[in-house]
Design an enzyme around this catalytic site. Sequence first.
Site, mmCIF file in Angstrom:
data_model
loop_
_atom_site.group_PDB
_atom_site.id
_atom_site.type_symbol
_atom_site.label_atom_id
_atom_site.label_comp_id
_atom_site.label_asym_id
_atom_site.label_seq_id
_atom_site.Cartn_x
_atom_site.Cartn_y
_atom_site.Cartn_z
ATOM 1 N N ASP A 87 43.852 2.908 10.748
ATOM 2 C CA ASP A 87 43.746 4.255 10.174
ATOM 3 C C ASP A 87 42.292 4.597 9.845
ATOM 4 O OD1 ASP A 87 43.464 2.425 8.150
ATOM 5 O OD2 ASP A 87 44.620 3.560 6.671
ATOM 6 N N ASP A 111 51.675 8.048 13.930
ATOM 7 C CA ASP A 111 50.887 8.225 15.158
ATOM 8 C C ASP A 111 50.464 9.682 15.335
ATOM 9 O OD1 ASP A 111 51.145 5.565 15.707
ATOM 10 O OD2 ASP A 111 52.709 5.797 17.230
ATOM 11 N N ASN A 128 53.513 5.893 6.767
ATOM 12 C CA ASN A 128 54.296 5.227 7.817
ATOM 13 C C ASN A 128 55.663 4.805 7.302
ATOM 14 O OD1 ASN A 128 53.094 5.203 10.337
ATOM 15 N ND2 ASN A 128 51.792 3.459 9.901
ATOM 16 N N ASP A 165 38.334 6.464 6.289
ATOM 17 C CA ASP A 165 39.547 5.657 6.115
ATOM 18 C C ASP A 165 40.604 6.513 5.424
ATOM 19 O OD1 ASP A 165 41.209 3.334 6.005
ATOM 20 O OD2 ASP A 165 40.658 3.099 3.897
#
Length: 211
Positions: A142, A116, A107, A99
């Site tokens: 993620d 991305d 982001n 993770d």
Amino acid sequence: MKYRGRVVAVCVVILFNILRYGYYNIYLGYLFEDSFFVLTGIFLLVAWIGGKQYDVAKFYAEKDPLTNAYNRRTIDKVFKKQISVYKNKGKKIAVVLIDLDDFKDINDRFGHQTGDELLRHVAELIMSNAKREDYVVRWGGDEFVHVILDLKENTLKDYVGNLKSTLSNLNMESVDAVSASIGIAIYPDDGETFEKLIQKADTSMYEMKKA
């Protein structure tokens, strides 16, 4: 992307034309004109195109379109097959849940396009460290899962250290480092189904986050 659909389609066309040629030319004695071979070439082209469409559909049914890692639906099916092979061989399988830490902040700070790109980059890093028979899965936004088949002793300690070191030295324009929380479960020690193993790995990961 594999070529199975294209290969099967072309082989069917070749077999059909061999049988057709043998029946009409050898058995019945008919002579074929040049148009026979022209049509055979067209049939092969159509078979290749149709087979490619099958390969593309199968690829995107199994893979995450952003990262090219496997998707959740695929790994559940594949894992059951692997267990049936490993069950009586005394071999172990590791389920590693990865993770990315603070991915939302990345982001928000750099934009979703950078986010991305980071996911694609991380997936490539994990896959580059995986054995050919392993499975790397995009588990969530993620989160990734690396299923390590035929786990060897002391593999995981080196694996975790190498992964964390690689992530802390990213070669990206906007993001040069990222950390990850990692949870691990071992088959059959921690469970005999993928669901139980992923739950164990998830618990292990959150204990690491708290620490």
